[in-house]
Design an enzyme around this catalytic site. Structure first.
Site, short mmCIF file in Angstrom:
data_model
loop_
_atom_site.label_atom_id
_atom_site.label_comp_id
_atom_site.label_asym_id
_atom_site.label_seq_id
_atom_site.Cartn_x
_atom_site.Cartn_y
_atom_site.Cartn_z
N MET A 17 0.92 -1.50 -0.06
CA MET A 17 -0.03 -0.05 0.07
C MET A 17 0.96 1.36 0.03
O MET A 17 0.41 2.42 -0.58
CB MET A 17 -0.99 0.05 1.16
CG MET A 17 -1.92 -1.06 0.98
SD MET A 17 -3.12 -0.94 2.56
CE MET A 17 -2.12 -1.62 3.90
N ASP A 36 11.33 3.86 4.78
CA ASP A 36 11.22 2.32 4.99
C ASP A 36 12.34 1.93 5.34
O ASP A 36 13.37 2.50 5.32
CB ASP A 36 10.82 1.74 3.70
CG ASP A 36 10.24 0.44 3.87
OD1 ASP A 36 8.89 0.45 3.32
OD2 ASP A 36 10.56 -0.39 4.33
N ASP A 60 13.86 3.39 10.87
CA ASP A 60 13.34 2.77 11.65
C ASP A 60 12.21 3.45 12.24
O ASP A 60 12.80 4.37 13.09
CB ASP A 60 14.14 2.00 12.64
CG ASP A 60 13.44 1.00 13.66
OD1 ASP A 60 12.16 1.12 13.70
OD2 ASP A 60 14.09 0.35 14.58
N VAL A 61 10.99 3.67 11.92
CA VAL A 61 9.97 4.44 12.42
C VAL A 61 9.70 4.24 13.99
O VAL A 61 9.28 5.10 14.72
CB VAL A 61 8.59 4.48 11.85
CG1 VAL A 61 8.97 4.78 10.46
CG2 VAL A 61 7.92 3.16 12.16
N ASN A 87 2.05 4.62 7.32
CA ASN A 87 1.67 3.34 6.81
C ASN A 87 2.54 2.23 7.03
O ASN A 87 2.08 1.18 6.98
CB ASN A 87 1.72 3.45 5.00
CG ASN A 87 1.24 2.31 4.38
OD1 ASN A 87 0.17 1.81 4.37
ND2 ASN A 87 2.54 1.65 3.86
N TYR A 151 -1.81 -7.42 17.21
CA TYR A 151 -2.07 -6.62 15.99
C TYR A 151 -3.48 -5.82 15.99
O TYR A 151 -3.47 -4.70 16.02
CB TYR A 151 -2.14 -7.42 14.77
CG TYR A 151 -2.29 -6.78 13.32
CD1 TYR A 151 -1.38 -6.05 12.82
CD2 TYR A 151 -3.54 -6.72 12.82
CE1 TYR A 151 -1.39 -5.20 11.53
CE2 TYR A 151 -3.65 -5.97 11.69
CZ TYR A 151 -2.54 -5.42 11.08
OH TYR A 151 -2.68 -4.73 9.78
N THR A 186 -0.58 -8.06 -0.92
CA THR A 186 0.66 -7.54 -1.11
C THR A 186 1.52 -8.58 -1.08
O THR A 186 1.09 -9.83 -1.42
CB THR A 186 0.74 -6.94 0.38
OG1 THR A 186 0.42 -7.85 1.21
CG2 THR A 186 -0.49 -5.86 0.62
#
EC number: 1.1.1.-
Length: 251
Positions: A17, A36, A60-61, A87, A151, A186
């Site tokens: 996505m 990313d 790395d978020v 995202n 999750y 995906t």
């Protein structure tokens, strides 16, 4: 074009996505910043977009120091940030008993902390541009799933964080919304056994998984002026999955 010369930061942009969103926003005139952890993948996506209109960032978020640095550097280099698309996400299957503390830390780090950190450090710049945030939540944040406890918890947090941030910042001209996809085609889900995908498709009124581009279209809508009075919404992009009350199809 709806995003002509606007700066759009997209996390998890190396595939799926996020990649579809990068291509959609780029096609509508945006300068896209693709963030990313997978360097090779995100570099490849950026290289496929118009030269000088895409920038890849390996990050790395879940690292708040790196996120703050990225947002400040993007704003300094490109002059502004207009849209943040949170995202990036990971998934680990299993119940609370079946999964580890490390599994929880991993999911919470990316799926919750990543959204919080990116939003926190993008907001000072978004306040200047009256920009917006679009979060990628999930139908798993609107209701529970078997075997996906962490999750569901993480995506539920994103859903309610979206509402809370919309209240906090809407008065300052920054809109915050989310998309809540069901099954999307995906790299990960395409590798699932067909019988698993068939079970998902039975619960989706349209009888199929979403294409990443279909979710990206809703992301772009929510980020555009076409959605100027939509704030705090968590939009199912699920082919009708959440239209059901959960009872089985018997006709």
């Amino acid at each position: 074009m709806r995003f002509d010369n606007k700066v759009v930061v997209i996390t998890g942009a190396g595939n799926g996505m996020g990649e579809a969103a990068a291509r959609r926003f780029s096609a509508e005139g945006a300068i896209v910043v693709l963030a990313d952890w997978a360097k090779e993948a995100v570099d490849k996506v950026a290289a496929s977009l118009p030269k000088g209109r895409a920038m890849a960032v390996h990050i790395d978020v879940s690292d708040h120091v790196a996120v703050e640095k990225m947002m400040n550097e993007v704003a300094e280099k490109l002059g502004r940030i207009d849209v943040l698309l949170n995202n990036a996400g990971v998934h680990v299957a299993g119940s609370v008993l079946e999964t580890s503390i490390d599994d929880w830390r991993r999911i919470a780090g990316v799926d919750i902390d990543g959204v919080v950190f990116c939003s926190k450090f993008a907001l000072p710049h978004l306040l200047k541009t009256k920009g917006c945030i679009v979060n990628t939540a999930s139908v798993s944040g609107l209701g529970g799933d078997w075997g996906a406890a962490y999750y569901c918890a993480a995506k539920g947090a994103v859903v309610n964080l979206t509402r809370a941030m919309a209240l906090d910042h809407g008065g300052d001209g920054v809109r915050i919304n989310s998309v809540c996809p069901s099954l999307v085609k995906t790299n990960m889900t395409n590798g699932w056994p067909q019988e698993i995908r068939d079970k998902f498709n039975e619960r989706i009124a349209l009888g199929r998984a979403a294409e990443p581009e279909e979710v990206a279209a809703v992301m772009a809508f929510l980020a555009s002026d076409d959605a100027s009075f939509i704030n705090g919404a968590n939009i199912p992009v699920d082919g009708g999955a959440t239209a059901s009350d959960g009872q089985p199809k018997i006709v």
